[in-house]
Each structure stands twice: as structure tokens, then as C-alpha cells.
Design an enzyme around this catalytic site. Structure first.
Site, mmCIF file in Angstrom:
data_model
loop_
_atom_site.group_PDB
_atom_site.id
_atom_site.type_symbol
_atom_site.label_atom_id
_atom_site.label_comp_id
_atom_site.label_asym_id
_atom_site.label_seq_id
_atom_site.Cartn_x
_atom_site.Cartn_y
_atom_site.Cartn_z
ATOM 1 N N LYS A 223 1.464 -9.205 -3.270
ATOM 2 C CA LYS A 223 1.902 -8.220 -2.339
ATOM 3 C C LYS A 223 1.216 -6.933 -2.585
ATOM 4 O O LYS A 223 0.927 -6.113 -4.321
ATOM 5 C CB LYS A 223 3.689 -8.064 -3.892
ATOM 6 N N LYS B 7 1.150 -4.197 -12.043
ATOM 7 C CA LYS B 7 2.293 -3.097 -11.685
ATOM 8 C C LYS B 7 3.015 -4.955 -11.986
ATOM 9 O O LYS B 7 4.769 -4.078 -12.383
ATOM 10 C CB LYS B 7 2.695 -2.774 -10.025
ATOM 11 N N LYS C 95 -3.424 -6.177 -1.409
ATOM 12 C CA LYS C 95 -4.057 -4.511 -0.730
ATOM 13 C C LYS C 95 -4.602 -5.172 0.386
ATOM 14 O O LYS C 95 -5.243 -5.786 0.714
ATOM 15 C CB LYS C 95 -4.719 -4.261 -1.575
ATOM 16 N N THR D 279 9.334 5.345 -5.492
ATOM 17 C CA THR D 279 8.714 5.701 -5.971
ATOM 18 C C THR D 279 8.649 6.728 -7.031
ATOM 19 O O THR D 279 8.548 6.673 -8.469
ATOM 20 C CB THR D 279 7.197 5.998 -5.871
ATOM 21 N N ASN E 225 5.284 12.587 -0.467
ATOM 22 C CA ASN E 225 5.968 12.064 -0.273
ATOM 23 C C ASN E 225 6.850 12.018 -1.865
ATOM 24 O O ASN E 225 7.723 12.652 -1.942
ATOM 25 C CB ASN E 225 5.956 10.663 0.576
ATOM 26 N N SER F 200 10.731 -2.273 -3.327
ATOM 27 C CA SER F 200 9.977 -3.635 -1.847
ATOM 28 C C SER F 200 10.484 -5.142 -2.236
ATOM 29 O O SER F 200 10.395 -5.716 -1.367
ATOM 30 C CB SER F 200 8.377 -3.601 -1.643
#
Length: 407
Positions: A63, A87, A99, A183, A214, A341
Site C-alpha cells: 500500500k 507505518k 510506493k 493525516t 494540506n 486509506s
């Protein structure tokens, strides 16, 4: 990459694993490099290079985001896939890390060109991704629109495997509520947990947020609404610092479409200066290598919560730890995005969608559990929070690999 590998080695040695496990986990299991042609608006054809790294799938599918940036390199993508594994392990998600990246600058491209590049990339990597194999998401210079194009293109190639193929989608295409601020909300929860350890009240604290994109803008807004005094923020052009506190609502209203606002003010300081200003909580939410050996001894915060990836160097981490500063590392602090996610993927797979308050509640529970797991590990082994995070994050993956008989 080498810094990440050094911490992985130390974490595995602390857990009692041998060199074989390190050899397995030090690099991604697979990395795909693709080159694909795209016709530009002027009729010319430009060939782009893209990457997709899958670090380790012993626990489950990989992921991780897809970034569109001119400085994307294979080494960077590999390192980021390893961080994603850590993570996911900390948050107890059934994933390994992945990634992706495309070497391009979307700021110099038209809307139609970005769409064609997004679709071409998915066609190029389609054979190694999927809801049970590798699940992409937004990253630097990509957003829900890119995800929508990629989702649509993939659904044409593999129509029975598309709903959970990608996350960060618009809500109307199966995206999850709460994803945009996830986040930042995760960072805010880590701040709350860190304050409990320090015995502080959020309303009595001064907060500096380096970065007003953001994540940074949401963090500043959350802290401001919770009653903290946000004394400093910054963007790419400079920083604002006010001892009496900043009006975050006014700054959000005045910032431009790129998230910048400091150019509207006369009295500004540099990003580097902002990091060293007096505060209780410092949140690096911009880019990597901001707190270094050169400035770490001048950091005045008692708590540092990393919202950006890699904002503190290894040498600076040691200095902050020696000073008694509680450092919450990036692999804990900014994991709210991958957690939500995961929620999106779950909702896609079951065909049932949760309300935002339920998502916020589930996110808060996972973030608090992750934080406490890492903090207790740091106490147990007498190590800093970064090494403790890697110990927690790598253990599940190493155990899964051992049970599978890989090592």
C-alpha cells in the site's frame, strides 16, 4: 535510504533477528521501472519514466501513494516503500509498504496532459497492482482527480478488480469521508497523547507548524479550534511568528490556490528561524531534513511531532533526545492518511460506507493505540521514539516472513 536501513538493522538486532532477516527487509522485494509515451497538447510525444516499489507483502498486499514530481528517483521510491511498511506495521494494518512515482512536473502541464500521464502510468503498471496485490493512493502533486482517472483506466483493464484498487478517490467514486484531513487529524491525536505524557494542557501551549499545505493548514486549524495558541506558521516563501498568537481563520481565508500566504505580510522570518522560535509544540509539516545537527540544539519546543516525511536527521534525533525533547517520529505522526486509506479499502470491499464521525472515532482509536505501543516500547528498551517505532513496525513483518518460511 541508508539512514532508514541503519534503523531497520538496529531494530532487528534489538528484537534478536539475524542478518538473514535484515537482508530480506533492507530493500523492496520488487521494483518496476516503466517508460511510457504520452502525446502532449502540441502534438509532440514525450516519454515519461515511472516507478512502483513493493517492499514486502508477507503480511498482505502492499500500500502506498503515487507522486508526480520532477525529482522522483528509484532510490527515493524504494525508501518510501520501506517507510510505508513501517507505518502499516505500527498501525497494525494488513499491508506491506508500496510506493510509486512519475518523473514529471504537473505544474508545467495542462489538465489534459496530466490526465493522459495518469492513465498511461496505470496501464504501464496494471499487471502488478490490484486490490489484493498493491493499492495506490495520492501523494506529492497527486490528488483525488488523479486517483479518479487511474481508477477509471484500471476499471477498463480489469473490470472485476477495480473498486478497491486505489484509495484517495472522490467520495462519489467510493472514496472515504475524512480522507482529506486524515493525516492532520492523526497528528493532532499524537499531540494530545504527547501532552498527556508531559502533563500539559493544550489550551496552555504555544504551537508552531512549519508548512501550510494540506496537512499543515489542517493541523494549525485543529490546534487553533482546540484553544491552543498557534504562534507560528510557514510556507515556501517564509514564516510568520507572533507571540500573541496568529488568527488561523484569517490566514486560511487569505492564502492563495497554492496554499501560500506569507507574501501578503511585511514582517516575516525564514523557515529555519521559525524552527528555533519559542514554543511548546513544534510540528515540522513541510519537507525533509529541516531539523539537523546544526540547529537541533537551538530547538526550544518540549514536544516535536513530525508531520512531514524525514524532517529530522539521525544526528538531530540524538540531540533532541539528549535534550529531553519528546520526538514523535513521522512513521507514527503522519500515519493517519494510510489508516483512513485502509478504511476506504475496507468500505470498498464490503460495499458499505461509514459516516465521518465513525471514521474519526476509528482513526482516533488506532492512532492512540499506535502511539502508546511505540511509547511503551521506547520505555521497555530504553530507546528513543524513532527506534521504538521501527521496532514495532518491523516486528509484525518479520514474524510474518518467518511463519511463511522465507527466512
Amino acid at each position: 535510504m541508508s539512514r532508514t536501513q541503519d534503523v531497520i538493522l538496529e531494530a532487528l538486532q534489538t528484537l534478536g533477528y539475524d542478518q538473514q532477516m535484515y537482508d530480506l527487509l533492507r530493500l523492496p522485494l520488487r521494483v518496476l521501472t516503466v517508460r511510457f509515451p504520452v502525446r502532449m497538447d502540441d502534438g509532440s510525444v514525450r516519454v515519461f519514466t515511472g516507478y512502483r516499489a513493493q517492499h514486502n507483502d508477507a503480511v498482505g498486499p502492499t500500500k502506498g501513494g503515487i507522486r508526480l514530481h520532477p525529482d522522483v528517483t528509484q532510490e527515493e521510491i524504494e525508501a518510501l516503500s520501506i517507510w510505508m511498511s513501517i507505518k502499516c506495521g505500527i498501525a497494525d494494518l494488513p499491508y506491506g509498504g508500496g510506493k510509486g512515482g512519475i518523473e514529471c512536473d504537473p505544474r508545467d502541464m495542462s489538465f489534459d496532459e496530466i490526465e493522459r500521464v495518469s492513465r498511461a502510468y496505470v496501464r504501464a503498471v496494471s499487471q502488478i497492482v490490484g486490490s489484493a496485490k498493491d493499492i495506490p493512493a495520492p501523494d506529492v502533486f497527486s490528488n483525488s482527480q488523479n486517483m479518479a482517472w487511474m481508477f477509471d483506466e484500471y476499471s477498463r483493464l480489469r473490470e472485476f478488480d477495480s473498486p478497491g484498487f486505489i484509495t484517495g478517490k472522490p467520495i462519489v467514486l467510493g472514496g472515504s469521508k475524512g480522507r482529506e484531513s486524515a493525516t492532520a487529524r492523526g497528528v493532532a491525536i499524537c499531540i494530545e497523547e504527547a501532552l498527556k505524557i508531559r502533563g500539559l494542557n493544550l489550551r496552555d501551549t504555544r504551537v508552531i507548524v512549519q508548512g501550510f499545505g494540506n496537512a499543515g493548514s489542517y493541523i494549525a486549524k485543529f490546534m487553533y479550534d482546540a484553544g491552543a495558541k498557534v504562534v507560528g506558521i510557514s510556507d515556501a516563501y517564509g514564516a510568520l511568528y507572533r507571540e500573541e498568537g496568529l488568527d488561523i481563520d484569517e490566514l486560511l481565508e487569505r492564502r492563495d490556490s497554492f496554499g501560500t500566504v506569507t507574501r501578503l505580510y511585511r514582517h516575516t522570518i525564514s523557515n529555519r528561524e521559525l524552527l528555533e522560535m519559542p514554543c511548546d509544540i513544534l510540528v515540522p509539516a513541510a519537507v525533509e531534513n529541516q531539523i539537523t545537527q546544526e540547529n537541533a540544539d537551538r530547538i526550544q519546543a518540549s514536544i516535536v511531532v513530525e508531520a512531514a516525511n524525514g524532517p529530522t536527521t539521525a544526528a538531530a534525533t540524538e540531540i533532541l533526545t539528549e535534550k529531553g525533547i519528546l520526538l514523535v517520529p513521522d512513521v507514527v505522526g503522519n500515519s493517519g492518511g494510510v489508516i483512513v486509506s485502509y478504511f476506504e479499502w475496507v468500505q470498498n470491499n464490503q460495499g458499505y460506507y461509514w459516516e465521518e464521525d465513525e471514521i474519526d472515532e476509528r482513526l482516533a482509536s488506532r492512532m492512540r493505540t499506535s502511539f502508546q505501543r511505540v511509547y511503551q516500547t521506547s520505555l521497555r528498551y530504553g530507546v528513543n521514539m524513532r527506534l521504538a517505532a521501527y521496532i514495532v513496525g518491523i516486528q509484525r513483518m518479520a514474524e510474518a516472513a518467518r511463519w511463511r518460511g522465507w527466512v
